[in-house]
Design an enzyme around this catalytic site. Structure first.
Site, short mmCIF file in Angstrom:
data_model
loop_
_atom_site.label_atom_id
_atom_site.label_comp_id
_atom_site.label_asym_id
_atom_site.label_seq_id
_atom_site.Cartn_x
_atom_site.Cartn_y
_atom_site.Cartn_z
N GLU A 197 0.82 -1.22 0.00
CA GLU A 197 0.00 0.00 0.00
C GLU A 197 0.85 1.27 0.00
O GLU A 197 0.82 2.06 0.94
CB GLU A 197 -0.95 0.01 1.21
CG GLU A 197 -1.93 -1.14 1.18
CD GLU A 197 -3.12 -0.94 2.12
OE1 GLU A 197 -3.11 0.02 2.90
OE2 GLU A 197 -4.07 -1.73 2.03
N GLU A 389 -4.96 -8.57 0.10
CA GLU A 389 -5.70 -8.39 1.35
C GLU A 389 -7.17 -8.16 1.06
O GLU A 389 -7.53 -7.47 0.10
CB GLU A 389 -5.22 -7.17 2.14
CG GLU A 389 -3.89 -7.33 2.81
CD GLU A 389 -3.48 -6.09 3.60
OE1 GLU A 389 -4.36 -5.34 4.09
OE2 GLU A 389 -2.28 -5.86 3.70
C1 GBH Z 1 -4.45 -2.46 5.21
O1 GBH Z 1 -4.56 -1.10 5.19
C2 GBH Z 1 -3.08 -2.73 5.71
O2 GBH Z 1 -2.26 -3.21 4.70
C3 GBH Z 1 -3.05 -3.64 6.90
O3 GBH Z 1 -1.80 -3.53 7.51
C4 GBH Z 1 -4.19 -3.29 7.81
O4 GBH Z 1 -4.11 -3.94 9.04
C5 GBH Z 1 -5.46 -3.66 7.11
O5 GBH Z 1 -5.53 -3.05 5.86
C6 GBH Z 1 -6.72 -3.31 7.89
O6 GBH Z 1 -6.84 -1.95 8.10
O7 GBH Z 1 -5.15 6.56 6.22
O8 GBH Z 1 -5.78 8.44 4.84
O9 GBH Z 1 -5.03 6.41 3.84
C7 GBH Z 1 -5.81 -0.53 5.31
C8 GBH Z 1 -6.25 0.18 4.08
C9 GBH Z 1 -6.23 2.23 5.40
C10 GBH Z 1 -6.59 2.18 3.06
C11 GBH Z 1 -6.96 3.55 5.50
C12 GBH Z 1 -7.29 3.46 3.13
C13 GBH Z 1 -7.67 5.41 4.17
C14 GBH Z 1 -7.36 6.49 5.06
N1 GBH Z 1 -6.78 1.47 4.30
N2 GBH Z 1 -6.86 4.25 4.23
S1 GBH Z 1 -5.74 7.02 4.96
#
Ligand code: GBH
Length: 484
Positions: A197, A389
Site C-alpha cells: 500500500e 488483502e
Molecule cells: C491495510 O490497510 C493494511 O495493509 C493492513 O496492515 C491493515 O491492518 C489492514 O488493511 C486493515 O486496516 O489513512 O488516509 O489512507 C488498510 C487500508 C487504510 C486504506 C486507510 C485506506 C484510508 C485512510 N486502508 N486508508 S488514509
C-alpha cells in the site's frame, strides 16, 4: 437499473465511478448458489511484521518509524504499541501449525527491515536473517507458499531521520535491502511482494499524518510518492538479478471513488481522486508515467523528477497485488487541499450501496471488489492479479460456549468471494486470495481495538490463539475450493 448496468456505468466512464443502486438487489445477487473456484487457485492469509511479531528489541532489531510513532503519546488508541503484539517472533511455529491445520496454501507475511538492517544501511544482521530463514523453511515444510513483503510500513528510524521517503536516497537503500533478502532467501522464495500500500504509507505518513512518521506536509508527500515508486522498481531489479525466475509484484490499495453528489464538479473530483489513489503508483510502475493531474509545468519540480526517471520507474511486474476493503466518498474542494490541482475532499470507507458497516465503521460493499478489479484491469490487462488483502474488523467476543461466532465476518467473506469469482468470469485473471488477517493484531493507529483475524488472540492472557467460526468456514472453502 440492474447490477451489471450499475457497474458498467462506472466502467464505461473509465473512472471507477458508480452510481448507487438498491442494496437489496445486490444482496440477492450474492446470496445465490455455491461457486467453485479454478483448481489451481491459491488460498492464503496475510499478516505484517510490526502488527504481529513483537520482539521489538530482540535479535538486534533497530527501531522503526512505527516504534517511534506508537510510543509518542496521543498517536495510537490507548497508546498501544507493537512491542509485544502477537509475539509471533517467538510463536511462529505455532502460527505455522495453525495455518497447516486450516489448510492455508499461501502465507503473505512481511519482513521487518530494521531486523535486517537495524539502521537502514550496511551489512545484514545475521539474527534477523535467521529468523526469516527459519520461518520460510517452516512454511515450506508445512506445504505453505512463503510470500514475503519487503516493506509493510516499518521504515528504519535512521532512514526517516535522514529524510525518509521524500528523500531520494531511500530508494537506493531499498535496493540494498532487497538484494540482501534476495540472496538470503532466493533458493526458497518464489514470489515476492515489494511494497504494501504505497498510497497509504505515503499519504497517511507524510500528508495527513495519521500514521508513522506522522508528517503533515503535502509537498513532502508528493516527493515520497515518486521516491517510493522508484524504490519499488529498484527492488524489482534487485530481486530479479539474484534469481530471474522469481515472481515479483507489489500490493496496491485500490478503492472505488464515488462522487458525493450527482454534480459535475463532484464527479470530476472523484475522477481526480481515482487518478491519485488508484493510478499514481501502479501506472507509474507499469508505464513510467504519471496520470495527468499536477500542473504540467510544475510536475518535475513537485516530484523531484530527474532525467531518466521514466526508465527508473517502469518495470514489468509479474503480478499485481490488490488490497480491497471499502470505497471513498469524494467532493470537489475549490479551496484546494495542498496538492496543486487536486482540489478534492475525500472520506475513506464509504459506498453508496453499503449493506452495513464493519465494527471499524467501514462501509461494506461486496460488488465493490468486482468493480475495482474491472477498473484496475483497464491498466493491468493480462497481468495476473493476486488479492493480497481483503477482510473485516468483527470484534464479536467469545461466547459462553467458548466459541467465537463471527457471523458478520463469514457473511463478508462469502459475499466478497462470490463477487471476486464473478470478476474472474468477466475475465479478470485473479489467481490467489489472501484474507486479512490470519489473527488479530496491532491495527496501526487503532491499536488493538479492531480485530481482523479469523483467529482470535487474547492479548491479556499470553497471546492465546483461538480459531473463530470464520476460520473453520474458510478451512472448508479451501478444502472444497468452493464458496457456499
Ligand atoms: C491495510 O490497510 C493494511 O495493509 C493492513 O496492515 C491493515 O491492518 C489492514 O488493511 C486493515 O486496516 O489513512 O488516509 O489512507 C488498510 C487500508 C487504510 C486504506 C486507510 C485506506 C484510508 C485512510 N486502508 N486508508 S488514509
Amino acid at each position: 437499473m440492474k447490477r451489471r448496468d450499475i457497474l458498467k456505468s462506472g466502467w464505461a466512464l473509465g473512472t471507477g465511478l458508480a452510481v448507487s443502486g438498491p442494496s437489496t438487489m445486490l444482496r440477492a445477487a450474492t446470496d445465490s448458489a455455491p461457486v467453485a473456484f479454478p483448481q489451481n487457485f491459491q488460498w492464503g492469509v496475510a499478516t505484517a511484521a510490526y502488527q504481529i511479531e513483537g520482539g521489538a528489541r530482540e535479535g538486534g532489531r533497530g527501531p522503526s518509524i512505527w516504534d517511534t510513532f506508537s510510543h509518542t503519546p496521543g498517536k495510537t488508541r490507548n497508546g498501544d504499541t507493537g512491542d509485544v503484539a502477537d509475539d509471533s517472533f517467538h510463536r511462529w511455529r505455532d502460527d505455522i501449525a495453525l495455518m497447516k491445520q486450516l489448510g492455508i496454501e499461501s502465507y503473505r507475511f512481511s519482513i521487518a527491515w530494521p531486523r535486517i538492517q537495524p539502521s537502514g544501511r550496511g551489512p545484514a544482521n545475521p539474527a534477523g536473517l535467521d529468523y526469516y530463514k527459519r520461518l520460510v523453511d517452516g512454511l515450506l515444510d508445512a506445504g505453505i507458499r512463503p510470500f514475503p513483503t519487503l516493506y509493510h510500513w516499518d521504515l528504519p528510524q535512521a532512514l526517516e531521520d535522514a529524510g525518509g521517503w521524500p528523500n531520494r536516497d531511500t530508494a537506493d537503500r531499498m535496493t540494498d535491502y532487497a538484494q540482501i533478502m534476495a540472496e538470503a532467501l532466493a533458493d526458497r522464495v518464489t514470489a515476492w511482494s515489494v511494497l504494501n500500500e504505497v498510497k497509504t504509507f505515503t499519504q497517511a505518513g507524510y500528508w495527513d499524518g495519521g500514521m508513522a512518521p506522522g508528517r503533515k506536509d503535502p509537498l513532502a508527500f508528493l516527493k515520497a510518492t515518486h521516491v517510493a515508486n522508484i524504490a519499488n522498481a529498484n527492488a524489482f531489479h534487485a530481486l530479479k538479478a539474484v534469481n530471474p525466475i522469481v515472481q515479483v509484484g507489489s500490493a496496491y490499495d485500490c478503492a472505488n471513488c464515488f462522487p458525493a453528489t450527482d454534480s459535475d464538479a463532484d464527479k470530476a473530483a472523484a475522477a481526480r481522486w481515482d487518478k491519485m489513489i488508484n493510478l499514481w503508483y501502479l501506472q507509474a510502475t507499469l508505464t513510467g508515467t504519471y496520470p495527468e493531474l499536477l500542473p504540467a509545468d510544475r510536475q518535475a519540480e513537485l516530484l523531484g523528477w530527474q532525467p531518466g526517471d521514466e526508465a527508473r520507474l517502469k518495470v514489468p511486474l509479474d503480478f499485481v497485488g490488490i488490497n480491497y476493503y471499502s470505497g471513498w466518498r469524494v467532493w470537489d474542494e475549490p479551496k484546494g487541499n495542498g496538492i496543486p490541482n487536486l482540489n478534492t475532499r475525500a472520506e475513506w470507507a464509504w459506498s453508496p450501496r453499503s449493506i452495513g458497516k464493519s465494527d471499524f465503521g467501514w462501509d461494506i460493499d461486496p460488488p465493490g471488489i468486482r468493480q475495482i478489479l474491472k477498473r484496475m484491469q483497464q491498466l493491468t490487462g493480462s497481468i495476473p492479479i493476486e488479492i493480497t488483502e481483503n477482510g473485516i474488523a468483527d470484534n464479536t467476543p467469545p461466547g459462553s460456549d467458548g466459541r467465537i461466532h463471527d457471523a458478520k465476518r463469514i457473511a463478508y467473506l462469502r459475499t466478497h468471494l462470490k463477487e471476486l469469482r464473478h470478476a474472474m468470469d468477466d475475465g479478470v485473471p485473479v489467481r490467489a486470495y489472501h484474507l486479512w488477517s490470519l489473527m488479530d493484531n496491532f491495527e496501526w493507529a487503532a491499536g488493538y481495538s479492531q480485530r481482523f483475524g479469523i483467529v482470535h488472540v487474547d492479548f491479556d492472557h499470553g497471546q492465546k490463539r483461538t480459531p473463530r467460526d470464520s476460520a473453520f468456514w474458510y478451512a472448508n472453502v479451501i478444502k472444497t475450493n468452493t464458496v457456499p
